[in-house]
Design a protein around this motif. Structure first.
Motif, PDB file in Angstrom:
ATOM      1  N   UNK A 521      40.103  69.440 -18.467  1.00  8.31           N
ATOM      2  CA  UNK A 521      41.306  68.635 -18.246  1.00  8.31           C
ATOM      3  C   UNK A 521      42.049  69.011 -16.980  1.00  8.31           C
ATOM      4  N   UNK A 522      41.884  70.246 -16.499  1.00  8.90           N
ATOM      5  CA  UNK A 522      42.630  70.709 -15.346  1.00  8.90           C
ATOM      6  C   UNK A 522      42.517  69.838 -14.107  1.00  8.90           C
ATOM      7  N   UNK A 523      41.302  69.404 -13.697  1.00  7.19           N
ATOM      8  CA  UNK A 523      41.202  68.582 -12.482  1.00  7.19           C
ATOM      9  C   UNK A 523      41.994  67.284 -12.552  1.00  7.19           C
ATOM     10  N   UNK A 524      42.042  66.631 -13.704  1.00  4.08           N
ATOM     11  CA  UNK A 524      42.804  65.389 -13.817  1.00  4.08           C
ATOM     12  C   UNK A 524      44.295  65.647 -13.635  1.00  4.08           C
ATOM     13  N   UNK A 525      44.812  66.722 -14.226  1.00  2.00           N
ATOM     14  CA  UNK A 525      46.225  67.047 -14.064  1.00  2.00           C
ATOM     15  C   UNK A 525      46.529  67.447 -12.622  1.00  2.00           C
ATOM     16  N   UNK A 526      45.640  68.226 -12.009  1.00  2.00           N
ATOM     17  CA  UNK A 526      45.877  68.660 -10.639  1.00  2.00           C
ATOM     18  C   UNK A 526      45.859  67.484  -9.676  1.00  2.00           C
ATOM     19  N   UNK A 527      44.916  66.556  -9.851  1.00  2.00           N
ATOM     20  CA  UNK A 527      44.856  65.391  -8.972  1.00  2.00           C
ATOM     21  C   UNK A 527      46.083  64.503  -9.146  1.00  2.00           C
ATOM     22  N   UNK A 528      46.581  64.386 -10.388  1.00  2.00           N
ATOM     23  CA  UNK A 528      47.802  63.611 -10.605  1.00  2.00           C
ATOM     24  C   UNK A 528      48.991  64.280  -9.924  1.00  2.00           C
ATOM     25  N   UNK A 529      49.007  65.615  -9.876  1.00  2.00           N
ATOM     26  CA  UNK A 529      50.072  66.320  -9.158  1.00  2.00           C
ATOM     27  C   UNK A 529      50.038  65.998  -7.674  1.00  2.00           C
ATOM     28  N   UNK A 530      48.841  65.756  -7.138  1.00  5.69           N
ATOM     29  CA  UNK A 530      48.700  65.445  -5.715  1.00  5.69           C
ATOM     30  C   UNK A 530      48.972  63.971  -5.426  1.00  5.69           C
ATOM     31  N   UNK A 531      49.230  63.177  -6.444  1.00  3.30           N
ATOM     32  CA  UNK A 531      49.529  61.770  -6.233  1.00  3.30           C
ATOM     33  C   UNK A 531      48.320  60.882  -6.264  1.00  3.30           C
ATOM     34  N   UNK A 532      47.214  61.372  -6.740  1.00  4.07           N
ATOM     35  CA  UNK A 532      45.997  60.578  -6.826  1.00  4.07           C
ATOM     36  C   UNK A 532      45.582  60.462  -8.277  1.00  4.07           C
ATOM     37  N   UNK A 533      44.951  59.346  -8.577  1.00  9.42           N
ATOM     38  CA  UNK A 533      44.483  59.133  -9.943  1.00  9.42           C
ATOM     39  C   UNK A 533      42.998  59.408 -10.021  1.00  9.42           C
ATOM     40  N   UNK A 534      42.615  60.265 -10.940  1.00  9.38           N
ATOM     41  CA  UNK A 534      41.207  60.512 -11.199  1.00  9.38           C
ATOM     42  C   UNK A 534      40.709  59.410 -12.129  1.00  9.38           C
ATOM     43  N   UNK A 535      39.681  58.671 -11.699  1.00  7.67           N
ATOM     44  CA  UNK A 535      39.159  57.589 -12.520  1.00  7.67           C
ATOM     45  C   UNK A 535      38.335  58.112 -13.679  1.00  7.67           C
ATOM     46  N   UNK A 536      37.691  59.223 -13.485  1.00  6.15           N
ATOM     47  CA  UNK A 536      36.855  59.786 -14.535  1.00  6.15           C
ATOM     48  C   UNK A 536      36.282  61.107 -14.077  1.00  6.15           C
ATOM     49  N   UNK A 537      35.661  61.806 -14.994  1.00  4.31           N
ATOM     50  CA  UNK A 537      35.055  63.099 -14.684  1.00  4.31           C
ATOM     51  C   UNK A 537      33.812  63.274 -15.534  1.00  4.31           C
TER      52      UNK A 537
END
Length: 641
Positions: A521-537
């Motif tokens: 889950x960490x990468x999705x939260x980190x990318x949202x902090x950077x202002x980008x949306x992770x589409x999937x992982x």
């Protein structure tokens, strides 16, 4: 960046932001038990949070080579890489002390939804322009909260850019993010499906080709599996890098040289996902099978056929009308008819047989009434595993993660038996509603796994929050069934490596997997902090490959380059091009049918293009740091996460 939390996800997220994205981070954690809150505690200070964070940072440095390229190198400058602030609650004072007025993003990842909501409202009041990333288990509540906080940001900051406003609040759930990956490890098939803006990307794990066979590359090769995946001393269970570990986004040379290694390839992209099984009926419209056993139903059918046969025989032998013969038979059956004195022998014989059938009907009716009352009484209780059950998945733990995995497995039509020690656990009502058998008891006690039919199951998912409990359950299950497919939830990467190697050595023919929820889950939260949306992982062993949509403008690594030139081995790869007009972007490219896959290698990326990329965590971080418009974010549709 400000990260507020009280569990592993907060620690992992802080490490991700600092050592992958190179951001300055303040971590707000509860004070140690038995001590008062301290206003500030540096990284090299004493305390449970600092010690745990230091171990994680050291592990990431060993695995990833320290700070990424382009970081500011605060460590060498004598500045602590992460500031740790201890506060019992995310109050006005603690958030102000953490620097929320100057923060670009705040992550609220406490394990309690109510605490996260209170903290989100406080943070939005203190800084209307800060980007909020909130962890919520309740998806419907998360949608409403996201809209409310975005509206508050728009009112408080009327001049805020619409693109930035659209990403000012992001609500995520670690359980929803990790559940598909955890459920996939329990299935026999190696195919993984992720959802990306309405599309379903299907990735498959390919075994190494044999006998001169040529492997099908699919749309592209996403990863090469560990060179020691089938070796008992291999590193599949770890997050380690190097020659033996998994290689994400390999180049043509690496693929050609990877003889004897499996691969994860992107197979297809479709508009619809896998067909979900039809939901089972429950409640008032429940089928008879939920109330009456199969033996009772067969007995009732036998008595009914006997009565029908007697009525037909009476009509044929006496010459009566069929309805009159059936009427007399029923009277005889219920002992309400007159004795057939003076009647023909056939009529007397049929009356005797009808009376015998009536004797059989009486206990049948009593059994039916008792069974129906028992079923109604147990509607609110838990089911036990049926006697002949086989080919199911044993799910250990019905907390937040286990509940989401249970729902996902049932949506896929996979039979499940749950094991839970706490009768008041979060997932117990869900299991009752889905009619999933549950064994209540401590998995470490003898006989609990046997009651879950572990010997006839297809796999074990040990998903409790205690690593030792998961390991003990896996070892005991393997002693009962050596070739059992086992997935163990383990937090620490070094511990996971040791467990994996030991299990592979003891049971080389069995499949063993270890996963960390915070790592998934960490990468999705980190990318949202950077202002980008992770589409999937997609998890590749204990690493994660991310899919994101970014604009080419402002990225010198992409702008003006061909698709082939923009590809960087081990970092990122352009997968698709969004050719939708700008005014249609908000509705989602999938709905417009505007994503072009299999781009020609010579296509030149223009500043106006928007692309779908596959990237590693460090690759995405480098793209975001290198962007001259990193604050821009593509519009996203409101949907549950």
């Amino acid at each position: 960046m400000v990260v507020c939390g009280d569990d592993a996800l907060a620690q992992r997220l802080a490490v991700e932001l600092r050592y992958v994205y190179g951001e300055r981070v303040t971590l707000v954690v509860p004070p140690e038990p038995g001590t008062a809150s301290r206003p500030d505690a540096p990284l090299n200070g004493r305390g449970r949070a600092a010690a745990l964070f230091g171990r994680m940072a050291s592990a990431m440095n060993r695995n990833g080579g320290g700070l990424p390229h382009g970081s500011d190198g605060d460590t060498n400058a004598g500045v602590d890489p992460v500031r740790i602030l201890q506060a019992a609650e995310p109050s006005d004072e603690s958030l102000e002390e953490a620097g929320i007025a100057r923060a670009s993003a705040v992550a609220l990842v406490y394990d309690d939804d109510e605490r996260n909501i209170r903290a989100a409202l406080t943070a939005r009041r203190l800084n209307s322009r800060v980007r909020l990333v909130i962890r919520l288990y309740n998806r419907k509540l998360g949608q409403h909260l996201e809209a409310l906080l975005d509206q508050a940001a728009a009112v408080a900051s009327p001049g805020l850019d619409p693109a930035a406003l659209d990403t000012s609040t992001t609500v995520l759930s670690d359980a929803d993010t990790a559940a598909p990956s955890l459920a996939a490890t329990a299935l026999a098939g190696p195919t993984r499906v992720i959802r990306a803006e309405g599309l379903f990307l299907r990735a498959a794990e390919r075994t190494p080709p044999r006998g001169g066979q040529v492997a099908d590359p699919g749309l592209c090769t996403l990863a090469l599996l560990s060179s020691t995946t089938h070796d008992p001393a291999g590193t599949e269970g770890s997050d380690s890098s190097g020659a033996e570990g998994p290689q994400l986004l390999p180049g043509p040379a690496e693929i050609a040289a990877a003889t004897g290694r499996g691969a994860v390839v992107l197979e297809t992209v479709t508009q619809s996902g896998p067909a979900a099984p039809k939901p089972r009926m429950s409640g008032r419209s429940a089928p008879l099978s939920q109330f009456f056993s199969r033996r009772l139903r067969w007995s009732a059918l036998g008595v009914g056929l006997a009565v029908l046969g007697l009525a037909v025989a009476s009509s044929l032998t006496t010459g009566d009308h069929a309805l009159h013969a059936a009427y007399l038979t029923l009277l005889d059956l219920f002992a309400m008819g007159d004795p057939a004195i003076g009647e023909p022998t056939a009529r007397q014989l049929i009356q005797i047989l009808s009376g015998i059938a009536g004797l059989m009907l009486l206990p049948l009716l009593v059994a039916g009434v008792l069974e129906a009352f028992g079923s109604l009484r147990t509607v609110s209780s838990l089911r036990r595993p049926p006697r002949g059950l086989s080919g199911h998945v044993v799910l250990l733990g019905l907390g937040k993660i286990g509940t989401r995995v249970l729902v996902h497995l049932r949506e896929l039509g996979v039979p499940v038996v749950c094991v839970e020690e706490d009768p008041e656990a979060r997932g117990i009502p869900v299991a009752r509603r889905l009619h999933v058998p549950v064994v209540l008891g401590d998995v470490t006690d003898e006989g609990v796994l046997e009651a879950a039919k572990i010997g006839r199951s297809r796999g074990l998912l040990a998903l409790t929050s205690a690593d030792t409990t998961n390991l003990e359950a896996a070892l005991y299950a393997r002693s009962l069934k050596p070739n059992l497919r086992v997935t163990v939830r383990l937090y620490d990467d070094e511990f996971a490596t040791a467990v994996y190697r030991t299990l592979r050595t003891a049971h080389p023919q069995a499949i063993t997997r270890s996963r960390s929820v915070s790592h998934l889950a960490g990468p999705s939260f980190a990318a949202a902090m950077m202002g980008r949306q992770i589409l999937g992982a997609i998890p590749v062993e204990r690493k994660v490959l991310l899919f994101a949509a970014i604009e080419v403008a402002g990225h010198p690594q992409l702008e003006g380059r061909t698709v082939e030139q923009a590809f960087r081995s081990g970092a990122w790869r352009v997968l698709a091009l969004d050719v939708a007009p700008p005014h249609a972007a908000a509705t989602g490219p999938a709905e417009q049918g505007a994503l072009v896959w299999n781009l020609h290698p010579g296509y030149v990326l223009r500043p106006t293009d928007r692309v779908i990329i596959a990237a590693t965590r460090r690759g995405l971080a480098e793209l975001l740091r290198g962007s001259t418009t990193s604050s821009r974010a593509h519009p996203r549709r409101r949907e549950p996460r």
